[in-house]
Design an enzyme around this catalytic site. Structure first.
Site, PDB file in Angstrom:
ATOM      1  N   SER A   1       7.796  -1.107  -2.177  1.00  0.00           N
ATOM      2  CA  SER A   1       7.648   0.368  -2.567  1.00  0.00           C
ATOM      3  C   SER A   1       6.748   0.505  -3.907  1.00  0.00           C
ATOM      4  O   SER A   1       5.673  -0.387  -3.708  1.00  0.00           O
ATOM      5  CB  SER A   1       8.518   1.645  -2.311  1.00  0.00           C
ATOM      6  OG  SER A   1       8.228   2.562  -2.095  1.00  0.00           O
TER       7      SER A   1
ATOM      8  N   ASP B   1       8.956   0.904   9.722  1.00  0.00           N
ATOM      9  CA  ASP B   1       9.154   1.520   8.113  1.00  0.00           C
ATOM     10  C   ASP B   1       7.595   1.908   8.410  1.00  0.00           C
ATOM     11  O   ASP B   1       6.606   1.800   8.628  1.00  0.00           O
ATOM     12  CB  ASP B   1       8.183   0.886   7.146  1.00  0.00           C
ATOM     13  CG  ASP B   1       8.925   1.057   5.647  1.00  0.00           C
ATOM     14  OD1 ASP B   1       8.308   1.851   5.453  1.00  0.00           O
ATOM     15  OD2 ASP B   1       9.273   0.032   4.878  1.00  0.00           O
TER      16      ASP B   1
ATOM     17  N   HIS C   1      12.240   1.427   5.646  1.00  0.00           N
ATOM     18  CA  HIS C   1      12.030   1.194   4.130  1.00  0.00           C
ATOM     19  C   HIS C   1      13.512   1.095   3.559  1.00  0.00           C
ATOM     20  O   HIS C   1      13.566   0.331   2.729  1.00  0.00           O
ATOM     21  CB  HIS C   1      11.607   2.577   4.062  1.00  0.00           C
ATOM     22  CG  HIS C   1      10.251   2.313   2.816  1.00  0.00           C
ATOM     23  ND1 HIS C   1       9.609   1.923   3.272  1.00  0.00           N
ATOM     24  CD2 HIS C   1      10.353   3.038   1.235  1.00  0.00           C
ATOM     25  CE1 HIS C   1       8.576   2.134   1.914  1.00  0.00           C
ATOM     26  NE2 HIS C   1       9.562   2.764   0.646  1.00  0.00           N
TER      27      HIS C   1
END
Ligand code: NAG
Ligand code: NAG
Ligand code: NAG
Length: 418
Positions: free
Chosen positions: A190, A360, A393
């Site tokens: 991320s 995601d 995620h």
């Protein structure tokens, strides 16, 4: 109570609604009870708590050697870094290649260590002969100190991800490089991928990096779930600046809680569904791990950092922090518009492994495709791309299947380079 529920939903980012509901009940009834592998009450005063480090909290508990390091950035933030120098079986005298694990926003290095050793990337790498380093960026629980500034001051929170690239990352990479004398395999999740991409595109530290693994890569945020996109791009930025100013963005604080409550009350924003909207629908999380996440995250960051992230949504491209006015930018950059990051400048022969998920919501498939478009000029044999249809995620970090699906591929990718 209803609001607290909303907050918990927002905070945890990682959970399926079902798991959240169960853990929420536990949290309400036993908020400070120590259970599981970590012993951290969620609302502990972080400054006191920093006396116990990540090594003591969890790594040694699993039978691994673990060393705590402290590094001071050139702007005087004191960061904590952990090293797991070898696997449980012990070292043989020769150190394996170093790997740096760089976490995302609103979490810290602990997120790499929440699943069992058989499931967590940090331990799996150590058991495969790697010398594993876990970083914690400024403002998070174990990295809240500064040579002169208190985290209660405005000046302490005067930074965005530009500063993570120009101050934190160089300090951490140089620490590892000095300690090991070897080039480093970088693994980011991320925000950790954004840090790598922008840093390497500016030519920063890339000479000390052997390869980069990017999990849930974030460089564009144009296709995030609309609610979140909206929150970030419109309400969030304006309200953050006006209500918080230059300050800590601590999701646990009443100030941020109130702000979020206001947002949740807006028509069309269903905070009860906010979580899957933020991360996407994670396929493969363990309820016990989710519970640990609840107790240990989210971690604070700076409001300025959140605003800078929101600017990615608004502008649809990566630029340095926008001070919010032509003349203010002129003052800082000598230009009216903040300079852009040009990801096509990442050295084309840097070995990269990029893994992204079909579910995601933060690292949306369309945005990853935009990123891949920018990397078109990369040497074809130096860029490996993996698409995991079911993953969202959090699956990349705490998914129980991540070893088989992603980490084994990562190790194969490293082994070819070692
Ligand atoms: C020691 O372990 C490393 C990492 O697993 C391995 O590459 C190396 O060959 C081993 N060295 C010896 C002398 O056994
Ligand atoms: C924040 O940093 C900028 C420079 O990056 C500086 O101009 C400003 O005065 C700082 N503000 C505070 C409150 O420290
Ligand atoms: C989930 O976590 C618990 C606690 O660490 C563990 O006992 C259990 O085996 C895990 N389940 C899976 C499927 O990994």
């Amino acid at each position: 109570m209803a609001f607290f529920n909303n907050m918990a939903l927002f905070q945890t980012k990682f959970m399926s609604r079902f798991a959240l509901f169960a853990t929420f009940l536990i949290m309400v009834h036993q908020p400070y009870q120590a259970f599981g592998r970590l012993f951290y009450p969620k609302n502990t005063n972080v400054d006191d708590a920093s006396q116990a480090g990540v090594c003591d909290l969890t790594v040694r508990f699993h039978g691994y050697t673990c060393q705590e390091f402290e590094v001071i950035t050139d702007d005087d933030y004191i960061l904590s870094v952990q090293r797991i120098p070898h696997g449980r079986a012990g070292g043989n005298g020769t150190r394996g290649p170093p790997v740096l694990l760089q976490h995302g926003v609103l979490v810290d290095g602990l997120t790499w260590l929440l699943n069992s050793p058989e499931e967590s990337l940090a331990y799996i790498l150590a058991d495969n002969g790697y010398d594993v380093w876990v970083s914690n960026i400024r403002g998070t629980r174990f990295s809240r100190r500064h040579v002169t500034l208190s985290p209660n001051s405005r000046a302490y929170w005067n930074w965005s991800w530009d500063d993570l690239i120009t101050h934190d990352l160089p300090s951490i990479i140089n620490l590892i490089f000095k300690q090991t004398g070897q080039k480093i395999h970088y693994v980011g999740h991320s925000l950790g991928t954004l840090m790598a991409l922008t840093s390497f595109s500016e030519g920063l530290e890339v000479d000390k990096v052997k390869s980069a693994v990017l999990l849930s890569p974030v460089a564009y945020l144009s296709h995030m779930g609309t609610i979140i996109g909206d929150l970030l791009a419109r309400s969030f930025v304006g309200e953050l600046i006006t209500s918080l100013g230059l300050a800590e963005f601590n999701p646990n604080s009443p100030l941020v809680a109130n702000l979020l409550k206001t947002l949740c009350d807006k028509p069309g924003v269903d905070c009860y569904n906010l979580l899957p909207v933020i991360t996407g629908k994670n396929c493969c999380l363990n309820a016990s791990t989710v519970d640990l996440v609840l107790k240990n995250e989210p971690q604070p960051t700076s409001t300025k950092n959140m605003v800078h992230l929101a600017q990615i949504v608004r502008y649809g491209r990566l630029r340095k922090y926008d001070y919010g006015g032509r003349f203010k930018n002129l003052e800082h950059y000598g230009e009216y518009i903040p300079p852009a990051y040009d990801l096509s400048k990442i050295p084309h022969d840097l070995p990269m492994f990029l893994s992204y998920g079909g579910q995601d919501a933060l690292s949306d498939v369309k945005d990853v495709e935009t990123l891949l478009g920018l990397l078109k000029g990369h040497d074809a044999d130096k860029l490996q791309v993996q698409y995991v249809k079911d993953y969202a995620h959090a699956d990349f970090i705490i998914g129980v299947t991540a070893k088989d699906v992603v980490y084994n591929q990562v190790i194969k990718f490293f082994k070819k380079l070692d």
